[in-house]
Design an enzyme around this catalytic site. Structure first.
Site, PDB file in Angstrom:
ATOM      1  N   LYS A   1       0.850  -1.202   0.000  1.00 14.91           N
ATOM      2  CA  LYS A   1       0.000   0.000   0.000  1.00 14.91           C
ATOM      3  C   LYS A   1       0.884   1.250   0.000  1.00 14.91           C
ATOM      4  O   LYS A   1       1.923   1.264   0.683  1.00 14.91           O
ATOM      5  CB  LYS A   1      -0.894  -0.052   1.246  1.00 14.91           C
ATOM      6  CG  LYS A   1      -1.941   1.031   1.349  1.00 14.91           C
ATOM      7  CD  LYS A   1      -2.821   0.798   2.585  1.00 14.91           C
ATOM      8  CE  LYS A   1      -3.879   1.833   2.796  1.00 14.91           C
ATOM      9  NZ  LYS A   1      -4.725   1.581   3.967  1.00 14.91           N
TER      10      LYS A   1
ATOM     11  N   SER B   1      -9.606   1.445   3.373  1.00 17.31           N
ATOM     12  CA  SER B   1      -8.861   2.276   2.457  1.00 17.31           C
ATOM     13  C   SER B   1      -7.799   1.528   1.646  1.00 17.31           C
ATOM     14  O   SER B   1      -7.211   2.087   0.732  1.00 17.31           O
ATOM     15  CB  SER B   1      -8.154   3.394   3.236  1.00 17.31           C
ATOM     16  OG  SER B   1      -7.219   2.827   4.149  1.00 17.31           O
TER      17      SER B   1
ATOM     18  N   SER C   1      -9.497  -0.976   7.485  1.00 23.09           N
ATOM     19  CA  SER C   1      -9.049  -0.783   6.107  1.00 23.09           C
ATOM     20  C   SER C   1      -8.426  -1.995   5.432  1.00 23.09           C
ATOM     21  O   SER C   1      -8.223  -1.970   4.218  1.00 23.09           O
ATOM     22  CB  SER C   1      -8.065   0.382   6.033  1.00 23.09           C
ATOM     23  OG  SER C   1      -8.786   1.565   5.986  1.00 23.09           O
TER      24      SER C   1
END
Ligand code: GLN
Length: 506
Positions: free
Chosen positions: A79, A160, A184
């Site tokens: 990420k 997210s 997330s």
């Protein structure tokens, strides 16, 4: 799409060992596939040159019969809120669009030491504030399971860490790293039909993870099987002198028993009644009930339990999140790193214009609200009170896990209340409302610091993944993932659905 990208890590590793596959070939294919699936927008940045170089080095190790670990030569994604040395790390925000860290996050350096290949950096909501991966400056990430990836008919990947979930679901890499502050990792794992683990707070180092809420942030893991997830956890977990919040005791690598050796008779599963909440879709409810029944039939003790402060979690999380965000975001002033506005009227003006240009509305709102909540006149009324209720939420968990006469080992709940929403429906809501709905089942575990995992169970009538969440007491990942592995074997969910992949590649 080549079949080997659908293998498990163990199978790829043994194919590397006996020469049937090579890290270079697999990485080359992963890069090709990632390019042909650009429509998903899973990656902010692919790192093909680096990946091929790392794959070549790995290949040499295999030729010398000296792989560094079972993850050697395995393409993974990270990420874009984890620092990667000499590779831009943007947090999907204009503020860090040109930021190139000089060092690796601990998670990244441990994965590198294990020989993994970094395929690229994945998309997210700006600074990981969100539940959909819909407001990145690089555009939203799409869910590979969407009935139709075109026009306005596609589904969100969740957030997210939607880019990481989407990349693993599409078979572009074998595992990916996300972050989990309020859900997330588990939320996008649920929508994208992959395994998503949030480890115990402090088990995995946060060093180099750009902070959102320091008291809750945890690096998370996406994989297509529980076993693959364990392999990654075994590499990244353990104390780190660069993060004083990591748990000091040495990490004992997990080893899951074979499925037929798992005996559920001594295991007690709690079904918290508060998770049967408004907005829970009938399909998710039916899936939840079905898995509870399967566990009971296999000999587990399944009983209803109560976590009375669950509903307070969304409010408490929101207050604590915004207070910590207000403090964390103060570092972006245009002086040391990140975006700098062309405004030389005064230092104050430089700060203000930099921040006005660099942050999106969601980040600005959280900073403003957080500062308001932390004002001297509000501090006790909101921040301190929220801390006290947070304690009650954590105590709810301790009571069900530790009360002698009624203790349970594992809690079983939905991960998300529904299947993945359509982007057009989701984006009609404010960020605050999006999170209030999406994170209902996931945030309490962050509040208490306990481990939780989302596993895909079946498809909805619309052909979208439906998932469940398991939680356990802190540092009980061994049991948590053992039960997850058992359920996974019963449901045989196909994480890679080739029909979807072909449609997406066109
Ligand atoms: N949706 C939550 C938020 O926006 C959780 C985010 C996360 O876990 N990074 O704060």
């Amino acid at each position: 799409m080549r079949r080997h990208l659908q293998f498990g890590i163990k199978q790829v590793h043994s194919s590397y060992l006996d020469g049937r596959l090579s890290p270079h070939l697999v990485t080359e294919q992963a890069v090709k596939d990632a390019l042909s699936l650009r429509t998903l927008n899973a990656f902010i940045r692919l790192t093909p040159e680096l990946a091929l170089l790392q794959a070549k080095e790995s290949e040499e190790r295999f030729q010398e019969k000296q792989p560094k670990s079972e993850l050697d030569g395995i393409p993974i994604a990270v990420k874009d809120n984890f620092c990667t040395a000499n590779v831009p790390t943007t947090c999907a925000s204009r503020m860090l669009q040109d930021f190139v860290p000089p060092y690796n996050a601990t998670v990244v350096s441990r994965l590198r030491q294990a020989g993994t290949v970094l395929l690229g950096k994945t998309n997210l909501d700006q600074f990981a504030m969100g539940a959909g991966t819909v407001d990145s400056i690089y555009g939203p990430t799409k869910n590979i399971w969407s009935e139709d990836l075109s026009k306005d008919k596609w589904r969100i990947a969740g957030g997210s860490s939607g880019g990481s979930a989407s990349a693993v679901a599409a078979g572009l890499c074998y595992a990916a790293i996300g972050s989990d502050t309020g859900g997330s990792t588990r939320n996008p794992a649920s929508y994208c039909g992959v395994v998503g683990l949030k480890p115990t707070y402090g088990l995995v180092s946060r060093h180099g993870l750009i902070p959102l809420v320091n008291s809750m942030d945890v690096p998370g893991i996406f994989a297509r099987s529980v076993n693959d997830c364990v392999k990654v956890l075994n590499v990244i977990a353990g104390p780190d002198s660069k993060d004083s919040t990591t748990i000091r005791q040495p990490f004992r690598k997990l080893q899951l028993p074979e499925v037929d050796q798992i005996n559920l008779r001594s295991i007690s599963i709690g079904i918290p009644k508060e998770y049967h909440c408004l907005g829970l879709s009938p399909e998710v409810l039916a899936t939840w009930t079905k898995i509870a029944d399967i566990l009971e039939c296999a000999g587990a003790k399944v009983e209803q339990v109560s976590l009375p402060h669950t509903a307070a979690s969304i409010f408490v999380y929101s207050i604590l999140n915004q207070c910590e965000v207000a403090s964390n975001m103060a570092r972006y002033d245009g002086i040391e790193y990140g975006h700098r506005a062309l405004d030389e009227r005064s230092t104050e003006q430089l700060y203000a214009t930099t921040r006005a240009e660099g942050f999106n509305q969601v980040v600005k709102t959280r900073i403003l609200t957080g500062n308001f909540l932390l004002l001297r006149k509000n501090y006790q009324k909101y921040f301190e009170k929220a801390l006290r209720v947070r304690r009650l939420i954590a105590e709810d968990f301790s009571k069900v896990f530790e009360t002698n006469n009624q203790a349970v080992d594992i809690l079983l709940t939905p991960t998300t209340l529904t299947e993945a929403p359509l982007f057009r429906d989701f984006s009609a809501l404010s960020n605050r409302d999006q999170c209030a709905v999406q994170d209902f089942c996931t945030q309490p575990a962050n509040m208490a610091g306990i481990p939780a995992v989302s596993i895909p169970v079946r498809l909805s009538q619309n052909g979208l993944p439906l998932s469940l969440q398991l939680m356990s007491k802190s540092l009980n990942e061994q049991l948590l993932l053992t039960v997850a592995r058992w359920i996974e074997a019963q449901v045989s969910f196909e994480c890679l659905e080739s029909g979807q992949l072909q449609a997406a590649e066109q």
